[in-house]
Design a protein around this motif. Structure first.
Motif, short mmCIF file in Angstrom:
data_model
loop_
_atom_site.label_atom_id
_atom_site.label_comp_id
_atom_site.label_asym_id
_atom_site.label_seq_id
_atom_site.Cartn_x
_atom_site.Cartn_y
_atom_site.Cartn_z
N ASP A 9 33.99 40.96 34.21
CA ASP A 9 32.74 40.24 33.99
C ASP A 9 31.69 41.25 33.53
OD1 ASP A 9 30.85 38.18 33.95
OD2 ASP A 9 30.22 38.61 36.00
N TYR A 14 34.04 41.75 27.40
CA TYR A 14 34.68 40.71 28.21
C TYR A 14 33.66 40.01 29.11
CZ TYR A 14 39.31 42.25 26.80
OH TYR A 14 40.43 42.54 26.07
N PHE A 17 36.52 37.01 32.03
CA PHE A 17 37.93 37.13 31.64
C PHE A 17 38.80 37.33 32.87
CE2 PHE A 17 41.56 39.88 30.80
CZ PHE A 17 42.16 39.28 29.69
N SER A 18 39.98 36.72 32.87
CA SER A 18 40.96 36.97 33.94
C SER A 18 42.36 36.81 33.38
CB SER A 18 40.75 36.02 35.13
OG SER A 18 40.97 34.68 34.73
N ILE A 362 44.76 38.59 22.51
CA ILE A 362 43.32 38.74 22.76
C ILE A 362 42.55 38.45 21.46
CG2 ILE A 362 41.49 40.31 23.48
CD1 ILE A 362 43.43 39.65 25.71
N GLY A 365 37.52 39.12 23.01
CA GLY A 365 37.35 39.31 24.44
C GLY A 365 37.82 38.15 25.29
N LYS A 366 38.64 37.29 24.71
CA LYS A 366 39.16 36.14 25.44
C LYS A 366 40.67 36.09 25.28
CE LYS A 366 34.96 33.39 24.91
NZ LYS A 366 34.56 33.57 26.31
N LEU A 367 41.31 35.48 26.26
CA LEU A 367 42.75 35.34 26.25
C LEU A 367 43.12 34.04 25.55
CD1 LEU A 367 45.39 36.64 27.34
CD2 LEU A 367 45.09 35.23 29.39
#
Length: 369
Positions: A9, A14, A17-18, A362, A365-367
């Motif tokens: 965070d 990012y 993000f997890s 990726i 910054g996101k999955l």
């Protein structure tokens, strides 16, 4: 040793993000500048609160944020740990393990150990001495907390002494405390040299074995440790190393005052490499030096395994794309066992396209699902 999951965070690019990870191979892919290296950087930060490319915590925090957080679930030594690093733009970081605040960042190294291999490391042999000292320091700090303390103390004393030498003509009274700093630096420096020498001795044997295997027995890699010239036996007792440093300081006292810089101590150490008896930095081919750098990194990983009884987490940051097919194959065959994270624009073919690994894509910054 296994990183089960991580949450970021306000760390680099990012936000919220997890991700959960495979205990074996994790391939992190995506286009350039999407955050793949940032994710590896956050994992590496867990092993000692240090970044391989940032000079301070402020660089790790998102531009529009005042703080950033890394939270991770880790399995190590048959136990479960919850790690949290809180980074502040205007204050000191806070580190927690299972909600208990840590006194020093070095305590993280007793839980998580990582070995990072990035494209810059391929030039390790040809680079300057500072890069090789950094390689040694990062590795030994994870293995020996006392080394991390001695190194931090030494660098703090070095900064003070450097200011004294720079300003003594304007303020001659500073020379009254110079001897105190020399004494303290010799004591801390003796510990630094002691730990480096013992690590290099083990590293040299492993690296030579790997280089020999890679070259089919055609190349002999010799790694040696170069330190203060008066230290005849860096593997000897620290009291003897201390006395040798003091002799070197005394013989260089006038030269240091004239140069206005510190000329004596382990801050000038180097790691020397010879291939088939010739200095690698001057005479080895690009292929030979790349192989030697690979050997050093793979040797570091295997030493961690012997010392801690478990594999460190291996981080390969876009390094496979920099290697030819033969070197790629050698690295992939050598790193079986333990948890591995590999970044790249595309999913590697062959060894790491098998079903039991995990692929994380990726983007910004996101999955991506």
């Amino acid at each position: 040793m296994r990183l089960r999951s991580i949450a970021l965070d306000g760390f680099r690019n990012y936000e919220g993000f997890s991700a959960e990870f495979d205990p074996g191979v994790n391939v992190i892919c995506g286009e350039n500048a999407q955050g793949k290296t940032n994710l590896l950087e956050s994992i590496g930060f867990l092993s000692g609160a240090r970044s391989h490319r940032a000079r301070g915590d402020k660089e790790l925090i998102s531009f529009h944020r005042d703080r950033g957080t890394i939270t991770a679930q880790v399995e190590s030594r048959d136990r479960e740990f919850l790690l949290e690093a809180q980074l502040f733009r205007g204050g000191r970081r806070k580190l927690f393990v299972n909600h208990v605040k840590l006194k020093t960042a070095g305590e993280l190294s007793g839980i998580v150990q990582t070995v990072l291999f990035c494209p810059e490391d391929l030039a390790l042999i040809k680079s300057g001495a500072a890069e090789r000292r950094s390689f040694l320091d990062h590795a030994i700090c994870q293995l020996r907390p006392r080394y991390a303390e001695a190194l931090a103390q030494y660098h703090k004393l070095l900064d003070h002494k450097t200011r004294i030498l720079r300003d003594w003509e304007k303020n001659p009274g500073l020379l009254q405390v110079l001897e105190d700093f020399n004494e303290a630096m010799a004591r801390a420096g003796a510990l630094v040299i002691h730990y480096r020498a013992h690590f290099v001795r083990k590293l040299a044997g492993k690296a030579a074995e790997i280089q020999r295997e890679f070259s089919g027995g055609r190349e002999e890699l010799e790694i040696s440790y170069q330190t203060v010239s008066t230290v005849q036996n860096p593997l000897g007792p620290t009291v003897e190393i201390y006395e040798a440093i003091r002799r070197h300081q005394e013989s260089h006292a006038r030269a240091e005052m004239e140069a206005r810089s510190c000329l004596s101590g382990p801050h000038k150490d180097d790691l020397l490499a010879h291939i088939n008896g010739q200095p690698a930095r001057q005479f080895a081919s690009q292929g030979q030096t790349r192989t030697a750098a690979l050997s050093l990194k793979l040797a570091e990983r295997e030493l961690f395994r012997e010392d801690a009884g478990q594999w460190p987490i291996l981080l390969l940051d876009d390094v496979l794309s920099e290697l030819d097919a033969r070197r790629q194959d050698f690295v992939l065959r050598r790193i079986t066992g333990g948890q591995v994270f590999i970044t790249g624009c595309e999913v590697p073919e062959g060894e790491f396209s098998r079903d039991e690994g995990k692929i994380l894509r990726i983007r910004g910054g996101k999955l991506e699902e």
